[in-house]
Design an enzyme around this catalytic site. Structure first.
Site, PDB file in Angstrom:
ATOM      1  N   ASP A 134       0.817  -1.210   0.000  1.00  0.00           N
ATOM      2  CA  ASP A 134       0.000   0.000   0.000  1.00  0.00           C
ATOM      3  C   ASP A 134       0.863   1.279   0.000  1.00  0.00           C
ATOM      4  OD1 ASP A 134      -2.443   1.376   0.092  1.00  0.00           O
ATOM      5  OD2 ASP A 134      -3.292  -0.056   1.511  1.00  0.00           O
ATOM      6  N   TRP A 169      -3.143   3.391  -5.701  1.00  0.00           N
ATOM      7  CA  TRP A 169      -4.428   4.016  -6.066  1.00  0.00           C
ATOM      8  C   TRP A 169      -4.350   4.895  -7.319  1.00  0.00           C
ATOM      9  CZ3 TRP A 169      -2.563   6.629  -1.306  1.00  0.00           C
ATOM     10  CH2 TRP A 169      -2.538   5.769  -0.216  1.00  0.00           C
ATOM     11  N   GLY A 170      -3.379   4.649  -8.183  1.00  0.00           N
ATOM     12  CA  GLY A 170      -3.276   5.467  -9.393  1.00  0.00           C
ATOM     13  C   GLY A 170      -2.565   6.795  -9.165  1.00  0.00           C
ATOM     14  N   ASP A 191     -10.285   3.301  -3.562  1.00  0.00           N
ATOM     15  CA  ASP A 191     -10.958   2.094  -3.055  1.00  0.00           C
ATOM     16  C   ASP A 191     -12.369   1.937  -3.607  1.00  0.00           C
ATOM     17  OD1 ASP A 191      -8.653   2.035  -1.618  1.00  0.00           O
ATOM     18  OD2 ASP A 191      -9.636   1.665   0.310  1.00  0.00           O
TER      19      ASP A 191
END
Ligand code: GAL
Length: 389
Positions: A134, A169-170, A191
């Protein structure tokens, strides 16, 4: 020095398929949940349909490292992680875990920043086959690409084959640099939530980015919400009471499949309805996702409703094409596909024979175009063969 053995084959030639604990259970995870989910993966037929990875997401460790090492929370995982990994492996499945490129995970547990090589060795010693990584609590001055390079290099040299699942997350233009970090998949979106609005938002954000995914490094549009129906311990994910309709889950799955996203299930696989099983285990749709060439689709929009109705067309290994028709509108609409637009002019002498991936049968040969009515939020999916007219 120990002789280094090369992996038997490069990891993740096609998009990984599996289950992840986050969407339904978030922080409420423990060894029993993981083991019973592994059981369900086998008993329901998911494993034989291609789903292999059982992945524990955030919230598995103690709040602090012990002597510099990550330690599983003994209340949740009383026999440690190797025990869980061994159990998952005994079912013919692969075992995945989660860490973070920043100082902490998104839920505030220790991250792998400045511990990359040590953590990679720890994961290898437990028998981990997949690491989701993450992006929370990244020190502002640290370069994101460099942090993924570090863990990429650490995993490639930790002595075990570990699929590297980047999850930023791009952000920070990830599409441009992620392949070079060694990642096998990369989250390109924020998300997901268990709602049609969320599904539509994620799809729109990745249409036009098809060229970035490919074998060994797949564009991950986030875990599936198929079959959740609003059941989640995480009220942010279950944003709409009841979640989505069965039709919307079917379309969500078809989109993830044809857009080459990994297929990581997020519902409670111990309690799936027949309709959920049918969606998740549709062999014809899975085959489109798992096509060995991993070519992204191109998009043809319906001339009189281009924002809401479109087709995605994906070249498959061997000459067939996957064709999906999608209706994001709130009423029934027509989609008409001119074969000219996909590279098949009338002058060729060829037409298309369409195999319906939901009826599981060939519906006929078509020479110049195919048009169909699609219900709101519904889809059609075909495998097309180029045939003599
Ligand atoms: C988010 C990530 C989610 C989940 C969560 C855990 O950043 O996108 O998929 O892993 O963190 O805290």
């Amino acid at each position: 020095m120990k002789k280094k053995t090369l992996p038997a084959a490069p990891l993740a030639p096609t998009p990984p398929m599996g289950w992840n604990s986050w969407n339904t259970f978030s922080w409420n995870i423990n060894a029993d949940l993981i083991k019973t989910s592994a059981d369900a993966m086998v008993e329901t037929g998911l494993r034989d349909a291609g789903y292999r990875y059982i992945v524990i997401d955030d919230c598995w460790s103690l709040r602090d490292r012990v002597k510099g090492k990550l330690v599983p929370d003994p209340e949740k995982f009383p026999d440690g992680m190797k025990d869980v990994a061994d159990y998952v492996h005994s079912k013919g499945l692969k075992f995945g875990m989660y860490s973070c490129a920043g100082t902490h995970t998104c839920a505030g547990y220790p991250g792998s920043f400045e511990h990359e090589y040590e953590d990679a060795r720890t994961f290898a010693s437990w028998g981990v086959d997949y690491l989701k990584y993450d992006y929370c609590y990244k020190p502002g001055a640290a370069d994101g690409a460099n942090l993924y390079r570090r863990m990429g290099m650490a995993l490639r040299n930790c002595g075990r084959d570990i699929v590297f699942s980047a999850c930023n997350w791009g952000a920070d233009g990830v599409h441009d640099w992620i392949r070079q970090t060694g990642a096998n998949l990369f989250r390109s979106t924020g998300d997901i939530q268990d709602s049609w609005q969320s599904i539509e938002r994620l799809v729109r954000s990745q249409l036009g980015k098809e060229c970035y995914g490919g074998p060994y490094c797949h564009n991950d549009m986030d875990m599936l919400v198929v079959g959740m129906h609003g059941n989640s311990d995480n009220s942010w994910i279950a944003e709409v009471a009841g979640g989505c309709t069965a039709t919307e889950y079917k379309t969500h799955f078809a989109l993830w499949a044809i857009m080459n996203s990994p297929l990581m299930i997020g519902c409670d696989i111990r309690k799936m309805s027949d309709s959920t099983k049918e969606i998740l285990m549709n062999p014809d749709v899975i085959a489109i996702n798992q096509d060995i060439e991993c070519r992204g689709p191109f998009c043809i929009r319906q001339w009189n409703n281009p924002e809401k109705v479109f087709a995605l067309i994906k070249p498959l290994y061997g000459g067939d094409y996957a064709i999906g028709f999608f209706n994001f509108g709130d009423r029934k609409s027509e989609m008409s596909l001119q074969f000219y637009d996909i590279g098949l002019p009338y002058s060729s002498g060829y037409g298309l024979e369409l195999y319906d991936c939901y009826a599981h049968k060939t519906i006929g040969k078509f020479s110049e175009r195919y048009a169909a009515q699609i219900d709101s939020h519904d889809c059609l999916m075909f495998r097309a063969k180029v045939v003599k007219r």
